[in-house]
Design a protein around this motif. Structure first.
Motif, PDB file in Angstrom:
ATOM      1  N   PRO A 110      -5.203   5.890   1.492  1.00 48.15           N
ATOM      2  CA  PRO A 110      -5.946   4.699   1.931  1.00 48.15           C
ATOM      3  C   PRO A 110      -7.039   4.984   2.961  1.00 48.15           C
TER       4      PRO A 110
ATOM      5  N   ILE B 170      -2.754   0.319  -5.809  1.00 49.67           N
ATOM      6  CA  ILE B 170      -4.053   0.611  -5.201  1.00 49.67           C
ATOM      7  C   ILE B 170      -4.881  -0.669  -5.146  1.00 49.67           C
ATOM      8  N   ASP B 171      -5.164  -1.127  -3.929  1.00 48.31           N
ATOM      9  CA  ASP B 171      -6.023  -2.305  -3.723  1.00 48.31           C
ATOM     10  C   ASP B 171      -5.632  -3.488  -4.606  1.00 48.31           C
TER      11      ASP B 171
ATOM     12  N   LYS C 206      -9.718   6.694   0.962  1.00 48.91           N
ATOM     13  CA  LYS C 206     -10.067   5.850  -0.186  1.00 48.91           C
ATOM     14  C   LYS C 206     -10.332   6.689  -1.444  1.00 48.91           C
TER      15      LYS C 206
ATOM     16  N   TYR D 296      -2.552   7.455  -3.845  1.00 46.06           N
ATOM     17  CA  TYR D 296      -3.740   6.894  -3.196  1.00 46.06           C
ATOM     18  C   TYR D 296      -3.706   7.210  -1.711  1.00 46.06           C
TER      19      TYR D 296
END
Length: 343
Positions: free
Chosen positions: A320, A267-268, A323, A318
Motif C-alpha cells: 500500500p 486492493i483498493d 502502491k 499489494y
C-alpha cells in the motif's frame, strides 16, 4: 486482445428451469414461472408472469428471489451474480401452489484489460511452491504448498532472505494466507482445516474447519471480513472471530461464471484473484462478484529460470505504501514488482 478475454471466460450458460408441483406433492403442476428474457444481467427487469395453460382462476401471486420478496417487475440491482432461485406462491381458490425456477444472473459490463509495467525484480526461493503472498506492516509473508514441504514464512522481499519459518505437519498441503489484526489465517487444501497464528511469533492460536466450502485455495481480507476461495466460482465471506461462513458471492462476466479462483488479494476495494493455471488475474467487484478487469501476467513466466519443477503464477501481494503489486509463482526464482494501468 480478444484472445486474452476469451482465455478467461466460459461459453455462455443457458438458464436452467425447474418447476415443482403443488404443496401436497400429489401431481405435477400445470403452472410455471415465465420470465420475459432469454438471459438476465445485472440491471435487467425480471418481468415475471405465470404460465397457466388450463386458464385456472388465480387470485393471488407472490414472488421471492433467493428467499427475499420481490415484485413481478423487479429490477436486478443490489444483488450478487450467479445462480439464483425464483419462487412463486400461486393462490388458486383455497389451494396454494409453490413453483420454482432457477436462473443465472450475469454481469452487465465487459471486463477492461490492464497492462503492467515491471518496476523491480527481486530474488525468490526457487523451492517455494507459492500459495499465498501478502504484505503486513511492510513485511512480506508467504504460504507454500506440497505435502511434507508446506511452510509459513516471513521474507525479506528485497533479498529473498527467510526471516522466520514454520513447517506445517506433513499431512497438510498449505494454501493461501491473509493477515488481520495481528493474526495470520492460513488455509490448507483438502484437509478442510485452517490455522490461525500470532503474526509476531508464529505461535498457533487456533484451528478452524471449513463450512459449505469443501477446499481451501486462496484468502484475503478487507479489514473486517475474510474472503475465501475453494477452486470454484464461489468466494465465501468469513467472520474472522469464529471463521463461520456468512454467505458467498459468485464470480461472473457478462458471458458466464469463472471457476478455479485461487490466490486472492484485496486492493483498493476490489478482489484481485488468480485463476489457477491461467497465469492471469481478474479484478472482481466484491459487492456483486462481477469481473471488472483482466490482467495477463503470462509473459512473466518466461522471465524466470526455466526448470522441470517450474509451475504457474500464484502469488499476489499489494504494497500500500508503494502502491505496487508483487507477483510470483510456484517454484519461481523471482518476484516481480509491477504497476498496472487500464488500457
Amino acid at each position: 486482445m480478444m484472445h486474452i478475454y476469451k482465455y478467461f471466460i466460459l461459453i455462455p450458460l443457458s438458464i436452467l428451469l425447474t418447476n415443482c408441483g403443488d404443496t401436497n406433492g400429489s401431481k405435477k403442476s400445470s403452472l410455471s414461472i415465465n420470465i420475459d428474457a432469454k438471459s438476465l444481467m445485472l440491471g435487467d427487469t425480471l418481468n415475471l408472469s405465470i404460465n397457466d395453460p388450463q386458464k385456472q382462476e388465480i387470485t393471488k401471486v407472490s414472488y421471492e428471489l433467493n428467499g427475499k420478496s420481490i415484485d413481478k417487475n423487479s429490477i436486478l440491482t443490489n444483488i450478487t451474480l450467479g445462480q439464483k432461485e425464483i419462487t412463486a406462491k400461486v393462490t388458486l381458490g383455497d389451494k396454494i401452489e409453490t413453483l420454482t425456477k432457477s436462473v443465472q444472473i450475469f454481469n452487465n459490463v465487459i471486463p477492461s484489460y490492464y497492462k503492467y509495467e515491471v518496476v523491480n525484480t527481486y530474488p525468490h526461493d526457487i523451492t517455494s511452491y507459492t500459495q499465498g503472498l501478502e504484505f503486513y506492516n511492510g513485511e512480506l509473508y508467504e504460504s507454500t504448498g506440497q505435502k511434507t514441504e508446506s511452510k509459513l514464512r516471513k521474507v525479506n522481499f528485497e533479498t529473498g532472505e527467510v526471516l522466520k519459518n514454520l513447517d506445517l505437519e506433513d499431512q497438510y498441503f498449505g494454501e493461501g494466507l491473509t493477515i488481520l489484526n495481528d493474526k495470520i489465517y492460513q488455509l490448507t487444501w483438502q484437509a478442510k482445516r485452517g490455522f490461525v497464528y500470532d503474526v509476531n511469533t508464529f505461535e498457533k492460536l487456533s484451528t478452524f474447519n471449513y463450512g459449505t466450502s469443501k477446499e481451501g485455495w486462496g484468502i484475503c481480507n478487507d479489514g473486517e471480513t475474510l474472503y475465501k476461495s475453494d477452486g470454484t466460482e464461489k468466494i465465501y465471506l468469513l467472520n474472522p472471530e469464529n471463521l463461520s461462513e456468512k454467505g458467498h458471492i459468485e464470480v461472473y462476466t457478462e458471458k458466464g461464471k469463472i471457476p478455479n479462483l485461487n490466490e486472492m488479494e484485496w486492493i483498493d476495494g476490489k478482489i484481485f484473484a488468480n485463476i489457477y493455471q491461467k497465469n492471469g488475474v481478474l479484478i472482481i467487484n466484491p459487492k456483486t462478484g462481477g469481473v471488472e478487469g483482466v490482467i495477463d501476467f503470462k509473459p512473466l513466466r518466461k522471465l524466470v529460470t526455466q526448470h522441470p519443477e517450474l509451475d504457474v503464477l500464484n502469488g499476489i501481494a499489494y504494497h500500500p505504501e508503494r502502491k505496487t503489486i508483487f507477483v510470483t509463482g510456484k517454484n519461481w526464482d523471482k518476484v516481480f514488482e509491477v504497476k498496472i494501468k487500464k488500457q
